[in-house]
Structure formats: structure tokens, C-alpha cells
Design a protein around this motif. Sequence first.
Motif, mmCIF file in Angstrom:
data_model
loop_
_atom_site.group_PDB
_atom_site.id
_atom_site.type_symbol
_atom_site.label_atom_id
_atom_site.label_comp_id
_atom_site.label_asym_id
_atom_site.label_seq_id
_atom_site.Cartn_x
_atom_site.Cartn_y
_atom_site.Cartn_z
ATOM 1 N N HIS A 139 2.577 17.927 -13.743
ATOM 2 C CA HIS A 139 1.200 17.460 -13.576
ATOM 3 C C HIS A 139 1.288 16.161 -12.777
ATOM 4 C CE1 HIS A 139 0.122 20.378 -16.653
ATOM 5 N NE2 HIS A 139 1.083 19.873 -17.400
ATOM 6 N N VAL A 140 0.803 16.191 -11.559
ATOM 7 C CA VAL A 140 0.990 15.067 -10.639
ATOM 8 C C VAL A 140 -0.300 14.268 -10.496
ATOM 9 C CG1 VAL A 140 1.672 14.378 -8.304
ATOM 10 C CG2 VAL A 140 2.744 16.375 -9.386
ATOM 11 N N GLY A 179 4.464 14.631 -16.532
ATOM 12 C CA GLY A 179 3.465 14.040 -15.652
ATOM 13 C C GLY A 179 4.159 13.073 -14.712
ATOM 14 N N ILE A 180 3.859 13.186 -13.432
ATOM 15 C CA ILE A 180 4.487 12.345 -12.410
ATOM 16 C C ILE A 180 3.404 11.662 -11.599
ATOM 17 C CG2 ILE A 180 5.936 12.339 -10.337
ATOM 18 C CD1 ILE A 180 7.376 14.785 -11.474
ATOM 19 N N LEU A 181 3.544 10.367 -11.401
ATOM 20 C CA LEU A 181 2.606 9.630 -10.557
ATOM 21 C C LEU A 181 3.308 9.239 -9.263
ATOM 22 C CD1 LEU A 181 -0.040 7.049 -11.526
ATOM 23 C CD2 LEU A 181 1.588 6.426 -9.736
ATOM 24 N N THR A 182 2.595 9.348 -8.140
ATOM 25 C CA THR A 182 3.139 8.934 -6.850
ATOM 26 C C THR A 182 2.102 8.135 -6.085
ATOM 27 O OG1 THR A 182 4.350 9.693 -4.887
ATOM 28 C CG2 THR A 182 2.462 11.030 -5.593
ATOM 29 N N VAL A 238 1.722 10.022 -17.933
ATOM 30 C CA VAL A 238 2.733 9.849 -16.886
ATOM 31 C C VAL A 238 4.100 9.627 -17.528
ATOM 32 C CG1 VAL A 238 3.488 8.433 -14.931
ATOM 33 C CG2 VAL A 238 1.046 8.878 -15.275
ATOM 34 N N ASN A 239 5.062 10.465 -17.163
ATOM 35 C CA ASN A 239 6.426 10.339 -17.688
ATOM 36 C C ASN A 239 7.386 9.683 -16.699
ATOM 37 O OD1 ASN A 239 5.325 13.311 -18.743
ATOM 38 N ND2 ASN A 239 6.225 12.025 -20.346
ATOM 39 N N ALA A 240 7.011 9.685 -15.426
ATOM 40 C CA ALA A 240 7.863 9.070 -14.415
ATOM 41 C C ALA A 240 7.027 8.791 -13.172
ATOM 42 C CB ALA A 240 9.038 9.971 -14.054
ATOM 43 N N VAL A 241 7.447 7.773 -12.425
ATOM 44 C CA VAL A 241 6.835 7.457 -11.134
ATOM 45 C C VAL A 241 7.874 7.690 -10.051
ATOM 46 C CG1 VAL A 241 5.788 5.673 -9.695
ATOM 47 C CG2 VAL A 241 5.321 5.720 -12.158
ATOM 48 N N PHE A 242 7.487 8.445 -9.023
ATOM 49 C CA PHE A 242 8.333 8.641 -7.844
ATOM 50 C C PHE A 242 7.582 8.127 -6.626
ATOM 51 C CE2 PHE A 242 10.294 12.038 -10.467
ATOM 52 C CZ PHE A 242 11.640 11.741 -10.274
#
Length: 372
Positions: free
Chosen positions: A204-205, A171-174, A248-252
Amino acid sequence: MDQKENIMNYETVALDDQDHSIVIIDQTLLPGRTELIRLRTAQEIWNAIYLLQVRGAPAIGVTAAFGIYLLARQIQMENIDNAGSDFGAFYRQLTQQREYLNSSRPTAVNLSWALNRMDALCRKAGEEEKRSVAEIVELLHQEAAQIKEEDIRVCRAIGENGLTLVKPGDGILTHCNAGQLATCKYGTATAPIYLGEERGYHFHVFADETRPLLQGARLTAYELHSAGVDVTLICDNMSATVMKKGWVNAVFVGCDRVAANGDAANKIGTSVVATVAKRYGIPFYVCAPTSTIDFDTPTGEGINIEQRPAEEVTEMWYKERMAPEGVKVFNPAFDVTDHDLITGIVTEYGIARAPFTESLAQIRRKKEAASV
């Protein structure tokens, strides 16, 4: 233009050599309508940048480069008997146009970076090499095209480097829009997402809506959805909830300027996301072309933050005004995320980590070595 057309099929910024104009997607109309507009005059280019018809640091830089070329050509053609052949007169007029374009957005360093790069080429060709004005105009044409091609290569390299930081199914959050609409292709923060989608990573964004201009809702969610990415739109104040749930596993995120110590200016609200991510132990990555790293600015305190009109908060997007008449409004376009909240800064030359003063300097040396 049919709004059902896939937005990914259109160039964010293009130069029409036949018409001598810059062609951009008017991003203020998205996602409801996809309309291409043409920019020819200095005022049209300035307005497009200021009004966010074109936005995102890399796309602004490319637009500025094309713009200064077109304005140089206009000066040459309009003054063919004097300034058109006299470098001194030509350069004085072009300098005025460059300074005017540079005043449109103060925070995004790519604007001044691209204009300064074009200016340096112009001065070298005219003062040192004694080229004719016609030759200089053609050199500016070639340099602007090169800046665009470099942006595409840089974004892809950022994507490759960013992809090493995540795994399939993450999961990625932006926040805001650091996608294709902010660059010429791939985006910065979305580049790992697009490359991962091509390779079956099935991320999954989560896209923050990004108040008050809603770039996340109008642009990021729109382009990711158009590209077939699994994207979920959330309000800005929902980021802590999705992080706490373990989604969420990372934020870009992208950025408009990085100081020498790693402090990064990005769309307002980015520092909130970084603070929450640190609370929940989620890595927070800033995706930054080296052109956005400002080694002349030691810390984020020295970054000039653009103040936007109050109406963007009180009236824009609403059928009726949603705040009392006369209320004071504070509307900075950006905030600065302190370097101690940043896990890594992803560039085309690798990933910088703390201490950023050292790692960013190393990135700079890699870039200089590559350009020799």
C-alpha cells in the motif's frame, strides 16, 4: 498520443539511430498528455534537462550520454575536412558542448558523472590509443548505450536489495518521483515496489504530491496507478498523519547526490519526511545508484543546491496567480537529509548503514572489485 495509453509501455529515454535523435517523454505534460519529443541540438538537450522535460538523476545521465554522442557525431559530420579528422580540433569543440550540457542542472551528480565518463573514454581513445575521430564517435555511441543498459540492471538490483527490507502487505511512503520516469526502467525508490507487485506483495503506497512541481502527484501516482499498484496520493503535509496512524512501515526515496558521509540531496521536502519518520520510528531508506555517490564531497554542506524560478511557487498549476505580486520567494529544488536521519542507503552493491563513511567506502570497494 492517446493519454489512455499505459505510460509504463514507453521508454523514458531512447536513442533513435535512424533519425540521429534522443526520444524522451515530455514529463512536463504528464499526466494529461503523453507526448514523445526529439532532441538533436545541444540547446534542445540543455533545455529538456533544465525545463524538466526529462528528469531524475539516472535519466538525466543517460540523456547526457546520448547527447554527447550525438554532438560528437555532428562535429565529425560538419567538419569532415578538418575537425572531423583532427582529434585536437574535434575534442576542443566537444569539450565546449560537454561543459554547456553540464551547466543545465548543478545538483544531480549523474549529469556530470555521465559526461565525465564519456569524456574519459574520448581522451583515452584519442590521446593514448590514437584512434580516428570516426572510431571515437562509434565508441561514444557504444558507451552511451552501455550506460543505459547499466541503469536498467542497477535499478533492478536496487529493487532486489530494497525488497529485503519490507514484507508483503507493508505500507510504503515515497516522495517526489524516483520511478521509471526518472530512470530507464524500474526506478530507484519504486524498484522494490514494482518487483514486489510482480511477486504478489500487494504493498500500500502513499505518494507525497511534492510541491511545487508536483512530481509525486503528476508522475509517481500516475505511473504506480498505471502499473496496478495500490497507491494513495497525499499532500506533503499529510505524511505525519499517515505515519502516526500506523499506515507506513517504511519510507523509500531516491536521491540526486550522496555525500561521502551519507548526507543525501533529494527533492525539496525529503528532509521533512525523514525527520517525521524518525519521530515515529519508521525506517527511512535512500535508494541510490553508486553513480550518485560523490566521494569528492565530504558532507552535504558541499552539495550545490539548484535555485528554481519563483513562478513555480506563485503561478504554476494555477489558473490565476496565488501569491501577491512582488512577494519574495525562496525556491530551492532540493534539500539535504542529514545522514543521522537515514536508516540505510540502498545501492546495487548492497545496503549501507551507519557509519556511512565506512559502509559507503565498502560499497565503493565492492564496485571496484566487480569492474576488474
